[in-house]
Design a protein around this motif. Structure first.
Motif, PDB file in Angstrom:
ATOM      1  N   ASN A  28       0.810  -1.218   0.000  1.00 20.98           N
ATOM      2  CA  ASN A  28       0.000   0.000   0.000  1.00 20.98           C
ATOM      3  C   ASN A  28       0.842   1.265   0.000  1.00 20.98           C
ATOM      4  OD1 ASN A  28      -2.587  -1.218   0.032  1.00 20.98           O
ATOM      5  ND2 ASN A  28      -2.310  -1.709   2.204  1.00 20.98           N
ATOM      6  N   HIS A  29       2.057   1.155   0.501  1.00 18.74           N
ATOM      7  CA  HIS A  29       2.913   2.338   0.579  1.00 18.74           C
ATOM      8  C   HIS A  29       4.366   1.898   0.731  1.00 18.74           C
ATOM      9  CE1 HIS A  29       4.345   6.341   1.549  1.00 18.74           C
ATOM     10  NE2 HIS A  29       4.928   5.864   2.631  1.00 18.74           N
ATOM     11  N   SER A  30       5.250   2.616   0.070  1.00 19.31           N
ATOM     12  CA  SER A  30       6.679   2.329   0.177  1.00 19.31           C
ATOM     13  C   SER A  30       7.433   3.586   0.554  1.00 19.31           C
ATOM     14  CB  SER A  30       7.215   1.785  -1.148  1.00 19.31           C
ATOM     15  OG  SER A  30       8.615   1.606  -1.088  1.00 19.31           O
ATOM     16  N   GLU A  31       8.334   3.462   1.530  1.00 21.70           N
ATOM     17  CA  GLU A  31       9.179   4.585   1.924  1.00 21.70           C
ATOM     18  C   GLU A  31      10.267   4.845   0.887  1.00 21.70           C
ATOM     19  OE1 GLU A  31       8.727   6.540   4.469  1.00 21.70           O
ATOM     20  OE2 GLU A  31       7.025   5.442   5.299  1.00 21.70           O
ATOM     21  N   ILE A  32      10.655   3.800   0.157  1.00 21.91           N
ATOM     22  CA  ILE A  32      11.705   3.927  -0.860  1.00 21.91           C
ATOM     23  C   ILE A  32      11.052   3.894  -2.232  1.00 21.91           C
ATOM     24  CG2 ILE A  32      13.877   2.990  -1.731  1.00 21.91           C
ATOM     25  CD1 ILE A  32      14.184   1.547   0.945  1.00 21.91           C
ATOM     26  N   THR A  33      11.198   4.970  -2.992  1.00 22.22           N
ATOM     27  CA  THR A  33      10.506   5.085  -4.278  1.00 22.22           C
ATOM     28  C   THR A  33      11.432   5.274  -5.466  1.00 22.22           C
ATOM     29  OG1 THR A  33      10.241   7.480  -3.963  1.00 22.22           O
ATOM     30  CG2 THR A  33       8.460   6.055  -3.156  1.00 22.22           C
ATOM     31  N   GLU A  34      12.700   5.508  -5.205  1.00 19.91           N
ATOM     32  CA  GLU A  34      13.631   5.724  -6.318  1.00 19.91           C
ATOM     33  C   GLU A  34      15.023   5.231  -5.958  1.00 19.91           C
ATOM     34  OE1 GLU A  34      15.088   9.271  -9.359  1.00 19.91           O
ATOM     35  OE2 GLU A  34      13.591   9.682  -7.804  1.00 19.91           O
ATOM     36  N   ILE A  35      15.628   4.469  -6.867  1.00 21.06           N
ATOM     37  CA  ILE A  35      16.975   3.938  -6.665  1.00 21.06           C
ATOM     38  C   ILE A  35      17.754   4.108  -7.962  1.00 21.06           C
ATOM     39  CG2 ILE A  35      18.351   1.934  -6.012  1.00 21.06           C
ATOM     40  CD1 ILE A  35      15.804   0.773  -4.761  1.00 21.06           C
ATOM     41  N   ASN A  36      18.963   4.590  -7.853  1.00 19.74           N
ATOM     42  CA  ASN A  36      19.816   4.777  -9.025  1.00 19.74           C
ATOM     43  C   ASN A  36      20.911   3.709  -9.075  1.00 19.74           C
ATOM     44  OD1 ASN A  36      18.496   7.225  -9.876  1.00 19.74           O
ATOM     45  ND2 ASN A  36      19.545   8.263  -8.183  1.00 19.74           N
ATOM     46  N   ASP A  37      21.542   3.582 -10.238  1.00 18.87           N
ATOM     47  CA  ASP A  37      22.644   2.640 -10.440  1.00 18.87           C
ATOM     48  C   ASP A  37      22.227   1.222 -10.059  1.00 18.87           C
ATOM     49  OD1 ASP A  37      25.172   1.701 -11.078  1.00 18.87           O
ATOM     50  OD2 ASP A  37      26.006   2.168  -9.116  1.00 18.87           O
ATOM     51  N   VAL A  38      21.330   0.645 -10.845  1.00 16.39           N
ATOM     52  CA  VAL A  38      20.742  -0.643 -10.501  1.00 16.39           C
ATOM     53  C   VAL A  38      20.975  -1.696 -11.581  1.00 16.39           C
ATOM     54  CG1 VAL A  38      18.930   0.486  -9.158  1.00 16.39           C
ATOM     55  CG2 VAL A  38      18.500  -0.104 -11.547  1.00 16.39           C
ATOM     56  N   SER A  39      20.887  -2.949 -11.159  1.00 17.72           N
ATOM     57  CA  SER A  39      20.752  -4.080 -12.065  1.00 17.72           C
ATOM     58  C   SER A  39      19.773  -5.045 -11.414  1.00 17.72           C
ATOM     59  CB  SER A  39      22.108  -4.742 -12.347  1.00 17.72           C
ATOM     60  OG  SER A  39      22.741  -5.145 -11.147  1.00 17.72           O
ATOM     61  N   ALA A  40      19.182  -5.921 -12.213  1.00 14.45           N
ATOM     62  CA  ALA A  40      18.044  -6.700 -11.716  1.00 14.45           C
ATOM     63  C   ALA A  40      18.211  -8.200 -11.918  1.00 14.45           C
ATOM     64  CB  ALA A  40      16.765  -6.232 -12.406  1.00 14.45           C
ATOM     65  N   ALA A  41      17.581  -8.942 -10.993  1.00 10.74           N
ATOM     66  CA  ALA A  41      17.446 -10.397 -11.118  1.00 10.74           C
ATOM     67  C   ALA A  41      15.963 -10.729 -10.990  1.00 10.74           C
ATOM     68  CB  ALA A  41      18.247 -11.119 -10.048  1.00 10.74           C
ATOM     69  N   TYR A  42      15.578 -11.878 -11.535  1.00  7.85           N
ATOM     70  CA  TYR A  42      14.174 -12.258 -11.545  1.00  7.85           C
ATOM     71  C   TYR A  42      14.004 -13.676 -11.017  1.00  7.85           C
ATOM     72  CZ  TYR A  42      13.892  -8.242 -14.675  1.00  7.85           C
ATOM     73  OH  TYR A  42      13.994  -6.981 -15.207  1.00  7.85           O
ATOM     74  N   LEU A  43      13.032 -13.840 -10.141  1.00 10.95           N
ATOM     75  CA  LEU A  43      12.643 -15.168  -9.664  1.00 10.95           C
ATOM     76  C   LEU A  43      11.241 -15.445 -10.179  1.00 10.95           C
ATOM     77  CD1 LEU A  43      13.929 -15.462  -5.986  1.00 10.95           C
ATOM     78  CD2 LEU A  43      14.285 -17.098  -7.824  1.00 10.95           C
ATOM     79  N   LEU A 201       5.536  -3.917   9.101  1.00  7.05           N
ATOM     80  CA  LEU A 201       6.543  -3.790  10.158  1.00  7.05           C
ATOM     81  C   LEU A 201       7.317  -2.474  10.022  1.00  7.05           C
ATOM     82  CD1 LEU A 201       7.331  -5.795  12.437  1.00  7.05           C
ATOM     83  CD2 LEU A 201       9.262  -6.474  11.024  1.00  7.05           C
ATOM     84  N   SER A 202       7.443  -1.987   8.802  1.00  6.60           N
ATOM     85  CA  SER A 202       8.191  -0.746   8.580  1.00  6.60           C
ATOM     86  C   SER A 202       7.483   0.472   9.186  1.00  6.60           C
ATOM     87  CB  SER A 202       8.402  -0.520   7.077  1.00  6.60           C
ATOM     88  OG  SER A 202       7.181  -0.227   6.422  1.00  6.60           O
ATOM     89  N   LYS A 203       6.227   0.320   9.584  1.00  8.33           N
ATOM     90  CA  LYS A 203       5.470   1.421  10.181  1.00  8.33           C
ATOM     91  C   LYS A 203       5.822   1.631  11.653  1.00  8.33           C
ATOM     92  CE  LYS A 203       1.492   0.588   7.151  1.00  8.33           C
ATOM     93  NZ  LYS A 203       0.053   0.223   7.118  1.00  8.33           N
ATOM     94  N   LEU A 204       6.548   0.669  12.233  1.00  8.83           N
ATOM     95  CA  LEU A 204       6.893   0.760  13.650  1.00  8.83           C
ATOM     96  C   LEU A 204       7.894   1.870  13.918  1.00  8.83           C
ATOM     97  CD1 LEU A 204       7.252  -2.987  14.674  1.00  8.83           C
ATOM     98  CD2 LEU A 204       5.572  -1.372  15.561  1.00  8.83           C
ATOM     99  N   ASN A 205       7.724   2.513  15.055  1.00 10.16           N
ATOM    100  CA  ASN A 205       8.677   3.532  15.495  1.00 10.16           C
ATOM    101  C   ASN A 205       8.877   3.360  17.000  1.00 10.16           C
ATOM    102  OD1 ASN A 205      10.353   5.755  15.667  1.00 10.16           O
ATOM    103  ND2 ASN A 205       8.683   7.240  15.659  1.00 10.16           N
ATOM    104  N   LEU A 206       9.696   2.372  17.362  1.00  9.81           N
ATOM    105  CA  LEU A 206       9.913   2.032  18.767  1.00  9.81           C
ATOM    106  C   LEU A 206      11.244   2.594  19.229  1.00  9.81           C
ATOM    107  CD1 LEU A 206       8.764  -1.689  18.530  1.00  9.81           C
ATOM    108  CD2 LEU A 206       7.423   0.242  19.350  1.00  9.81           C
TER     109      LEU A 206
END
Length: 219
Positions: A28-43, A201-206
């Motif tokens: 529903n929501h991602s804190e990380i929306t952009e990444i540079n200098d990438v390569s990809a693998a697929y499963l 889980l990323s919504k936690l702020n403990l």
């Protein structure tokens, strides 16, 4: 534009590989929306294979950030060994870039674009003897409707994904010293459900509690 570029690359890969199709996990929501200098693998989820999974890593470059595209229909039992293999390849390479990270690619439905979840430091294990003894709290995930949050003095809360954050907050609310939460997942959990859990889980702020990088996969 970034979404359509990766989608195009996926379609090209599918066209070259007998129409293989990958379905990314949705969040529903991602804190990380952009990444540079990438390569990809697929499963890929592949019903024609004995274990229903196929790894394509031909375009990975060790010195870059890695985008690992995992089909959401795969189980952790199917996907994790391949993910561990990729982690080992990068970790042990002489061309390793200490600043390059690893991410799972997701479909962020709130933005109708790609989102990413980092897993660079995650250590997967199916050996309970390797679990860190210092973990103060523990979460066992059978499925998204059966999540058990274990606390101090043997206390536990049975919850579901919708109430996960509240259950963890309640369990750890009395912590006065630094502690950590150990994670465990049923190996038949789909990758979609796993990513949903990690996103929640990323919504936690403990303040005094950290999430352990060690994740136990049980059967």
């Amino acid at each position: 534009m970034r979404y359509f570029i990766l989608l195009l690359l996926t379609l090209l890969l599918c066209a070259c590989g007998n129409e293989k199709v990958i379905q990314l996990p949705e969040i529903n929501h991602s804190e990380i929306t952009e990444i540079n200098d990438v390569s990809a693998a697929y499963l890929f989820y592949d019903e024609t294979q004995k274990d229903s999974v196929e790894l394509n890593r031909k375009n990975l470059i060790v010195s870059t950030n890695w985008l690992i595209n995992v089909d959401k229909r795969l189980s952790l039992k199917q996907a994790v060994p391949h993910i561990q293999f990729l982690q080992g390849k990068k970790e042990n390479s002489s061309h390793k870039n200490e600043n390059a990270k690893n991410y799972y690619t997701c479909n962020d439905i709130s933005r109708k674009d790609l989102g990413f979840i980092e897993f660079t430091d995650v250590i997967y294990s199916n050996d309970s003897d390797q679990l860190p003894p210092e973990d103060t709290y523990f979460i066992a995930t059978l499925d998204l409707n059966q999540i058990i949050v274990f606390g101090l003095n043997g206390s536990e809360h049975n919850t579901d994904i919708k109430n996960l954050v509240n259950a963890i907050t309640k369990t750890t609310s009395e912590a006065k010293e630094t502690g950590s939460i150990g994670l465990s997942f049923y190996d038949k959990l789909t990758f979609e459900d796993y990513i949903t859990f990690k996103s929640e889980l990323s919504k936690l702020n403990l303040k005094n509690i950290k999430i352990s990088n060690n994740e136990f996969i049980f059967n």
